[in-house]
Scaffold this motif. Structure first.
Motif, PDB file in Angstrom:
ATOM      1  N   ASN A 194     -22.541  30.096  34.664  1.00  0.00           N
ATOM      2  CA  ASN A 194     -22.413  29.457  33.688  1.00  0.00           C
ATOM      3  C   ASN A 194     -21.380  29.941  32.939  1.00  0.00           C
ATOM      4  O   ASN A 194     -21.922  29.300  31.314  1.00  0.00           O
ATOM      5  N   PRO A 195     -20.306  30.941  33.280  1.00  0.00           N
ATOM      6  CA  PRO A 195     -19.266  31.567  32.046  1.00  0.00           C
ATOM      7  C   PRO A 195     -18.448  30.483  31.433  1.00  0.00           C
ATOM      8  O   PRO A 195     -18.111  29.303  31.303  1.00  0.00           O
ATOM      9  N   PRO A 196     -18.558  31.157  30.206  1.00  0.00           N
ATOM     10  CA  PRO A 196     -17.138  30.293  29.055  1.00  0.00           C
ATOM     11  C   PRO A 196     -16.158  30.294  29.444  1.00  0.00           C
ATOM     12  O   PRO A 196     -15.324  31.387  29.085  1.00  0.00           O
ATOM     13  N   THR A 197     -15.089  29.395  29.964  1.00  0.00           N
ATOM     14  CA  THR A 197     -14.012  28.905  30.709  1.00  0.00           C
ATOM     15  C   THR A 197     -13.143  29.212  29.714  1.00  0.00           C
ATOM     16  O   THR A 197     -12.970  28.439  28.618  1.00  0.00           O
ATOM     17  N   PRO A 198     -11.898  29.972  29.794  1.00  0.00           N
ATOM     18  CA  PRO A 198     -10.815  30.005  28.765  1.00  0.00           C
ATOM     19  C   PRO A 198     -10.586  28.726  28.682  1.00  0.00           C
ATOM     20  O   PRO A 198      -9.944  28.428  27.584  1.00  0.00           O
ATOM     21  N   VAL A 199     -10.113  27.162  29.677  1.00  0.00           N
ATOM     22  CA  VAL A 199      -9.891  26.483  28.864  1.00  0.00           C
ATOM     23  C   VAL A 199     -11.080  25.746  28.286  1.00  0.00           C
ATOM     24  O   VAL A 199     -10.061  24.611  27.639  1.00  0.00           O
ATOM     25  N   LEU A 200     -11.570  25.934  27.987  1.00  0.00           N
ATOM     26  CA  LEU A 200     -13.146  25.345  26.830  1.00  0.00           C
ATOM     27  C   LEU A 200     -12.798  26.444  25.810  1.00  0.00           C
ATOM     28  O   LEU A 200     -13.276  25.427  24.912  1.00  0.00           O
ATOM     29  N   GLN A 201     -12.974  27.410  25.991  1.00  0.00           N
ATOM     30  CA  GLN A 201     -12.937  28.353  24.066  1.00  0.00           C
ATOM     31  C   GLN A 201     -11.057  27.850  24.245  1.00  0.00           C
ATOM     32  O   GLN A 201     -11.203  27.797  22.979  1.00  0.00           O
ATOM     33  N   THR A 202     -10.145  27.478  24.731  1.00  0.00           N
ATOM     34  CA  THR A 202      -8.869  27.162  24.263  1.00  0.00           C
ATOM     35  C   THR A 202      -9.347  25.602  23.426  1.00  0.00           C
ATOM     36  O   THR A 202      -8.457  25.295  22.681  1.00  0.00           O
ATOM     37  N   LYS A 203      -9.397  24.910  23.785  1.00  0.00           N
ATOM     38  CA  LYS A 203      -9.824  23.479  23.169  1.00  0.00           C
ATOM     39  C   LYS A 203     -10.710  23.748  21.929  1.00  0.00           C
ATOM     40  O   LYS A 203     -10.438  23.398  20.769  1.00  0.00           O
ATOM     41  N   LEU A 204     -11.816  24.701  21.718  1.00  0.00           N
ATOM     42  CA  LEU A 204     -12.453  25.297  20.951  1.00  0.00           C
ATOM     43  C   LEU A 204     -11.650  26.295  19.604  1.00  0.00           C
ATOM     44  O   LEU A 204     -12.019  25.629  18.884  1.00  0.00           O
ATOM     45  N   LEU A 205     -10.727  26.619  20.089  1.00  0.00           N
ATOM     46  CA  LEU A 205      -9.919  27.541  19.708  1.00  0.00           C
ATOM     47  C   LEU A 205      -9.223  26.013  18.401  1.00  0.00           C
ATOM     48  O   LEU A 205      -8.532  26.117  17.376  1.00  0.00           O
ATOM     49  N   LEU A 206      -9.088  25.192  19.347  1.00  0.00           N
ATOM     50  CA  LEU A 206      -7.952  24.149  18.755  1.00  0.00           C
ATOM     51  C   LEU A 206      -8.645  23.176  17.739  1.00  0.00           C
ATOM     52  O   LEU A 206      -7.670  22.553  17.276  1.00  0.00           O
TER      53      LEU A 206
END
Length: 336
Positions: A194-206
């Protein structure tokens, strides 16, 4: 536009999340550059025998079916990644296989109206498995189908029946093969699937940006598009997902330009990312990602006018058109 910001996430929670993500990326979800390790490395993929080569640029929208076959159209044959004695350079072939698997995966998840980040999830697990194991062409397809099967189970409430994956294999593998490969992959990946995907992290950063900031949804759509390009491109495999995510956000800001996000806001955002997540958006790793993304975006032919904050996934801008649309009755059929 999807209601991306319905749930408020405060900066303290972002810090806590990234404390976990950093540990995961270092200890659990790293991936070797398995195509550039040298001839004696254990991750070398064997039996590379397809004569197709990697396509240039970013694959564009197509109306192809969801067939699992990866054919060699250059030779006029339905290659299906079958073993052959002649071969092109190994890395080009594997990258070509990988691109076709990504394209196929997007078609499958879009046909079932699943979250497209499932594909990134699946490919991150598949790459980590390939970095540890010799596979031939048949095993490559089986591992790819199994990885998607696992990722849908982990990420989605709506599941795709096992029989569907078997049918997509068009007789190449059985349910028993898929289940055995699932066990093998779970063991190889130590159940870290269950890796932390880039798109999920993108939303967190925004979420770090002010809530009142205009064009926030548009910024996410561009960053999401960039992360999907990264799923396709093997170049990004050895990079941390957090580096890809931060590079996607900063590249999206550059694409929008200073008339939308002025320099002061961009610089403050970069500073806050560093403070809250310890990601240095000016590091070499992030800059390497940004440069690749910018080149890929320019080559994609996509412009800002293509991003109109779609209200449905059917209109989403993507480097791959996985959505079956009106052709869904044909989408699920195999063809040679």
């Amino acid at each position: 536009m999807f209601d991306l910001w319905a749930t408020e996430i405060n900066t303290e929670l972002i810090q806590d999340l990234y404390n976990v993500i950093r540990n995961q990326e270092v200890d659990e979800y790293t991936c070797a550059d398995y195509l550039n390790q040298g001839s004696n490395h254990k991750s070398l993929i064997l039996d590379v025998t397809s004569s197709s080569t990697a396509s240039s640029g970013i694959p564009r929208r197509t109306n192809s079916s969801t067939t699992m076959a990866v054919s060699s159209s250059e030779n006029g044959v339905d290659g299906d990644m079958q073993d052959r004695s002649e071969s092109s350079p190994r890395q080009q072939i594997i990258e070509s296989w990988r691109e076709k698997i990504v394209e196929w995966s997007y078609r499958v998840v879009d046909h079932f109206d699943l979250d497209r980040r499932v594909v990134a999830h699946s490919m991150m697990n598949l790459d980590r498995y390939l970095a540890q194991h010799h596979v031939n062409s048949w095993e490559f397809q089986l591992a790819a189908a199994t990885s998607l099967f696992m990722s849908v189970k982990v990420s989605e409430q709506k599941l795709i029946p096992l029989s569907y994956y078997v049918n997509l294999g068009a007789g190449r593998f059985s349910a028993e093969h898929l289940l055995q490969m699932e066990c093998d992959m779970l063991k190889a990946l130590k159940w870290r699937v269950n890796p932390p995907t880039p798109v999920l992290q993108t939303k967190l950063l925004l979420f770090i940006l002010p809530n009142h900031m205009p064009f926030k949804g548009l910024l996410f759509e561009i960053a999401r598009f960039l992360t999907e390009m990264c799923v396709i491109d093997y170049f990004f495999v050895p990079f941390k997902a957090s580096s890809i995510a931060s590079a996607a956000v900063m590249t999206a800001i550059d694409i929008l330009g200073e008339t939308v996000v002025d320099f002061a806001t961009s610089f403050h955002f970069a500073h806050e990312i560093k403070r809250l997540t310890e990601i240095d958006v000016f590091s070499k790793e992030v800059n390497d990602c940004k440069n690749r993304m910018k080149n890929s975006f320019q080559e994609s032919g996509i412009s800002l006018t293509d991003f109109e904050c779609p209200s449905t996934t059917q209109n989403i801008v993507s480097p791959i058109k996985g959505w079956a649309g009106s052709d869904s009755h044909h989408c699920m059929k195999f063809h040679s």
